[in-house]
Design an enzyme around this catalytic site. Structure first.
Site, short mmCIF file in Angstrom:
data_model
loop_
_atom_site.label_atom_id
_atom_site.label_comp_id
_atom_site.label_asym_id
_atom_site.label_seq_id
_atom_site.Cartn_x
_atom_site.Cartn_y
_atom_site.Cartn_z
N PRO A 1 -46.72 -2.58 52.58
CA PRO A 1 -46.35 -3.03 53.92
C PRO A 1 -45.07 -3.88 53.90
CG PRO A 1 -48.71 -3.24 53.62
CD PRO A 1 -48.14 -2.82 52.29
N ARG A 2 -44.41 -3.92 55.05
CA ARG A 2 -43.06 -4.48 55.13
C ARG A 2 -42.97 -5.94 54.73
NH1 ARG A 2 -41.20 -1.61 60.82
NH2 ARG A 2 -40.75 0.42 59.89
N ASP A 3 -44.01 -6.73 55.06
CA ASP A 3 -43.93 -8.15 54.73
C ASP A 3 -43.85 -8.34 53.22
OD1 ASP A 3 -46.55 -7.06 54.77
OD2 ASP A 3 -47.47 -9.03 54.85
#
Lengths: 655, 255
Positions: free
Chosen positions: A335-337
């Protein structure tokens, strides 16, 4: 009494991106006279910038996919803080919303057997994103725009007027949601409008500066995000938190405002394009991240909660692209985070590129021809703006402020804003759906699913009122007009001090948010940010503009500043309060994720003194904690207990 | 690297205006739109300009730079010599509102005149089947960002206001071609022959394929070769095809 243009509609939609247009289509199809108001020209909304695709579990590429798997991925991506009912509705309805676009003329890329092709993306277990190369957002906006035109053509055939039932007011800004005079609290200040019902909107025409009121019992906010409060952002000028602020000022609460997604891959050079998005599809299609030592560093950054799902070695990761059933996913697709934090750490550790990013390389991974076919706009963008040929060399990328997870606190099924009858919100301006972090591809599907639901609910609400419609009192309209025109009078009175330049204030705000409430946060820095925001807010009272009202960008920015300042205060207050790290909220001083905090939503509301003129230095935003809704048992049963234990407390699980 | 550039920017409104001179700082890697923004922030706070994505994806910041229709966000300052004067003027084919902002409503009117996609009868949502090779032709035209540079440059309307009523312009003739080539468009079942209608109702005949539109397209769409010429061929084919002629007679008799 202020002289304003006056219109009347059943439903007003503020914003003409994916959510706004989908809401307008629905409201019009339910027989409502519908108005759409947008700051740009029709068809230019920020949705056109979306590149990767629309997430929907159609199962065209991998038939194992289902809404349950999509739901699971969405909850994991949001670290279980998602409003679970929204995540459920979203996963269930997304395929229908995509297929519907085809009946309106959309042309997605195809599979061998002629169905809609689907691509891999970060956090999605199976290839799930319906796409058109890397310009999916453009296809979405154009399809909705053309559907609106086709409805107008139907109305023209019937009435001789294209705009009889559906009109787009382009290049207009809404500055206030109007409400009727009903007040729940006696003795509340006259401008504190809690308790009343929505009566319409107040705004101005950017081209002429004329003021207008649209009387309408139902208003759908679909204004997108807040990125323009930050210096480095992938967002366009329109993203000034208008809907967030309009909701607050109308008495509606916002939730999850501490969660902002920094997209891991924005351009870092040249400076003038710093922040512009580099689509995640580059990684979905095989692109890898390397530091200045040439190391594929993401293998060192897989967090414990995702350990079983991601490859441990380059061989295993590379095998996944062709044989996903027997290989685990490459860690570039976390995921992007996670990816954004990893890049941030590499640069901090001195392993960054010359311009302060990391390398994203697809040139050694795919043949040049294939890159041009799959990633045409990335190829074009780097060639034209940075003189970089991505088929021959690596890109330099770094995190950029991309998406606001927080927003208007809505009822999941109806998209109705809590506490303000007649107000609805959909898309990025609504909070809850994505929890603490949004998965790529889940934004376009969110727009369609909840845009439709908001339009439907607004139509039902408006028709349910029958003939009795709320009316805004004249003094409210006068106050809104005075507020909008104030920048022209700034600096006139000597005791007020000199007029402030809106561009200067905006730059200072962006610097404060970028430096002090950015991707990595610390308590003392955010306290400092709040102090500086208070000073900026006070200076913003004196913001002044030259020239006249006709298409005056300085004035437009002066008006938008109010919204950015309000929203920035929400972000800083909520971020200071949440003493843990989760998704799009990373605290250097509280690095761990805390299961106790998962049960809490932070709710921002306008304080009582916020409307008073002498309360400029006081906090405008009040913050309270509210328990999250317990996740329904059959949805919890979609996960292993062991996985749930990473997120939920023991007593939640034993309930 | 920083230098000072000499800009001339058209300032004015519906009552007229003129070119104003500005000396302005330019940094490495910047584009014309950056310079316009710097002028706004430092010298001309009320300079009107449309822009949005700043990445060549929304088609808002169209203007004429040294007389050539371009997107300001995709025109790098490095294409000019440091001592060259850069002149920025509004799109010439559309009425000025203020400074660099023009009234582009002509395009929205034309968009409404093109009949929408007609979904095929009896094919439910989710059951659409099309081959990649068949959708690619229309997909090229759907890359259009509606910057209207082609509409601005097309000589049929650029200096001929009188042609505007009858002529849809390259962008919307291309829209007709896109629908005509859509594998599942069912307009024909409703008696609408798109290619013929392009000729009869939307002014395709005015186009004499000088390719000016293709040259200015920032998306590099082959408007003339892939949309307009094939559309012309299909319009002509139908007109002179004896079977089509006979068919149209018979249908008319039934009505």
């Amino acid at each position: 009494m202020t002289q304003v243009e006056r219109h009347a509609y059943d439903v007003v939609v503020v914003g003409a991106g994916g959510a706004g247009l989908r809401a307008a289509i629905e409201a019009r199809e339910r027989g409502m006279r519908t108005a759409v108001i947008c700051k740009s020209l029709f068809g230019k909304a920020h949705t056109v910038m979306a590149e990767g695709g629309i997430a929907a579990s159609m199962g065209n590429v991998n038939s194992h996919d289902s809404w349950q798997v999509h739901f699971r991925d969405t909850m994991r991506g949001g670290k279980f803080l998602n409003q679970w009912r929204m995540a459920e509705l979203h996963a269930k309805e997304a395929p229908d919303r995509v297929w519907e676009l085809e009946t309106w003329g959309a042309l997605f890329d195809r599979t061998e057997d002629g169905r809609i092709s689907q691509r891999n993306f970060g956090g999605h277990e199976y290839p799930r994103l319906a796409h058109v190369g890397d310009r999916t957002g453009l296809e979405l906006i154009r399809t909705l725009q053309q559907k609106i035109v086709s409805l107008q053509q139907e109305d023209f055939a019937e009435t001789g007027d294209y705009e009889a039932k559906l009109k787009v007011f382009q290049e207009c800004t809404v500055t206030r949601v109007l409400k009727d005079d009903e007040r729940s609290e006696t003795g509340a200040p006259p401008d504190r409008r809690s308790g009343g019902k929505v009566a319409g909107v107040f705004g101005y025409v950017r081209e002429s500066g004329r003021l207008f009121v649209i009387d309408a019992p139902a208003v759908v906010l679909a204004t997108g995000g807040i990125g323009k409060s930050f210096k480095v952002t992938s967002n366009s000028w329109e993203y000034t938190g208008d809907g967030h602020a309009l909701a607050l000022l109308a008495g509606a609460p916002l939730i999850n405002m501490e969660f902002i997604q920094f997209h891991p891959t924005g351009m870092v050079w040249p400076p003038s394009v710093k922040g512009i998005l580099v689509t995640e599809s580059v990684r979905g299609d095989g692109g890898v991240l390397r530091n200045s030592d040439g190391e594929r560093f993401m293998f060192g950054y897989v967090p414990d909660v995702f350990k079983e799902k991601y490859a441990q070695s380059e061989e295993e990761a590379d095998g996944w692209y062709t044989d996903p059933d027997n290989h685990r996913r490459p860690p570039e697709l976390l995921p992007r985070d996670e990816v954004a934090r990893a890049i941030n750490s590499e640069v901090k550790a001195g392993r960054g590129t010359p311009h302060g990013g990391v390398f994203l390389d697809v040139s050694t991974r795919l043949p040049a021809e294939e890159i041009r076919r799959r990633l045409p706009s990335m190829h074009h963008q780097f060639k034209e703006l940075a003189d970089v040929d991505i088929t021959a060399e690596a890109m330099e990328v770094g995190p950029t402020c991309h998406y606001m997870m927080g927003g208007v606190d809505v009822e999941p099924d109806t998209a109705a804003a809590r506490g303000v009858p007649g107000l609805f919100a959909a898309g990025e301006v609504a909070g809850g759906m994505h929890g603490s972090n949004r998965l790529g591809g889940n934004s376009l599907s969110d727009l369609l699913v909840f845009g439709r639901r908001a339009g439907l609910s607004a139509a039902e609400y408006a028709s349910g009122l029958g003939g009795t419609r709320p009316a805004a009192p004249e003094e409210q309209i006068d106050a809104a007009a005075a507020e909008a025109l104030r920048p022209f009078a700034a600096g006139d009175s000597a005791d007020e001090g000199p007029a402030e330049n809106p561009y200067t204030l905006h730059q200072e705000l962006q610097q404060v948010m970028n430096d002090l409430v950015g991707i990595i946060r610390r308590g003392p820095e955010m306290e400092q940010a709040l102090e500086r925001l208070a000073v900026l807010r006070e200076r913003a009272q004196r913001v002044g503009v030259e020239g006249h009202r006709q298409f005056n960008p300085g004035w437009h920015l002066a008006v938008d500043l109010r919204n950015m300042l309000l929203v920035s205060e929400c972000v800083a207050r909520a971020a200071l309060e949440r003493t843990e790290s989760r998704g799009g909220h990373t605290r250097d001083d509280h690095p761990g994720m805390d299961r106790g905090w998962r049960k809490v939503n932070l709710v921002c509301e306008l304080t009582d003194q916020a409307q008073g003129a002498d309360a400029r230095k006081e906090a405008l935003i009040g913050l309270r904690q509210r328990p999250t809704d317990p996740i329904r048992a059959d949805l919890l049963a979609l996960f292993d207990r062991e996985e749930l234990l990473k997120y939920l407390t023991d007593e939640e699980l034993d309930r | 690297m920083t230098h000072t550039a000499h800009f001339k920017v058209w300032r004015g409104d519906t009552d007229g205006g003129d070119l104003r001179d500005y000396e302005v700082e330019v940094n490495d890697g910047e584009v014309v739109l950056d310079i316009i923004h710097r002028l706004q922030a430092t010298q001309a706070a009320d300079l009107a300009v449309r822009w949005n994505c700043k990445a060549g994806k929304c088609g808002s910041c169209s203007a004429e730079v040294n007389g050539r229709p371009r997107l300001m966000c995709m025109t790098r300052m490095s294409v000019f010599e440091p001592d060259e004067t850069v002149t920025v003027t509004p799109l010439r084919a559309f009425p000025v509102i203020r400074d660099l902002v023009t009234d582009v409503s002509f395009n929205y009117d034309k968009a409404r005149q093109v009949p929408a996609f007609v979904p095929p009868k009896g094919v439910p949502a989710g059951e659409y089947r099309m081959q990649q090779v068949d959708v690619e032709r229309s997909q090229e035209f759907r890359k259009c960002i509606e910057c209207f540079l082609c509409q601005d440059t097309c000589h049929v309307v650029r200096d001929h206001e009188e042609n505007k009523a009858a002529f849809a312009g390259p962008r919307f003739l291309m829209r007709i071609a896109e629908l005509d080539m859509h594998p599942l468009d069912a307009a024909a079942d409703q008696g609408l022959v798109r290619a013929a209608s392009a000729q009869e109702d939307h002014g395709l005949g005015y186009c004499n394929i000088t390719k000016c539109c293709t040259e200015v397209c920032p998306e590099h769409i082959q408007i003339t070769d892939n949309a307009l010429i094939p559309l012309k061929e299909r319009a002509i084919d139908r007109k002179y095809d004896p079977l089509v002629w006979l068919g149209s007679r018979i249908r008319r008799r039934k009505e």
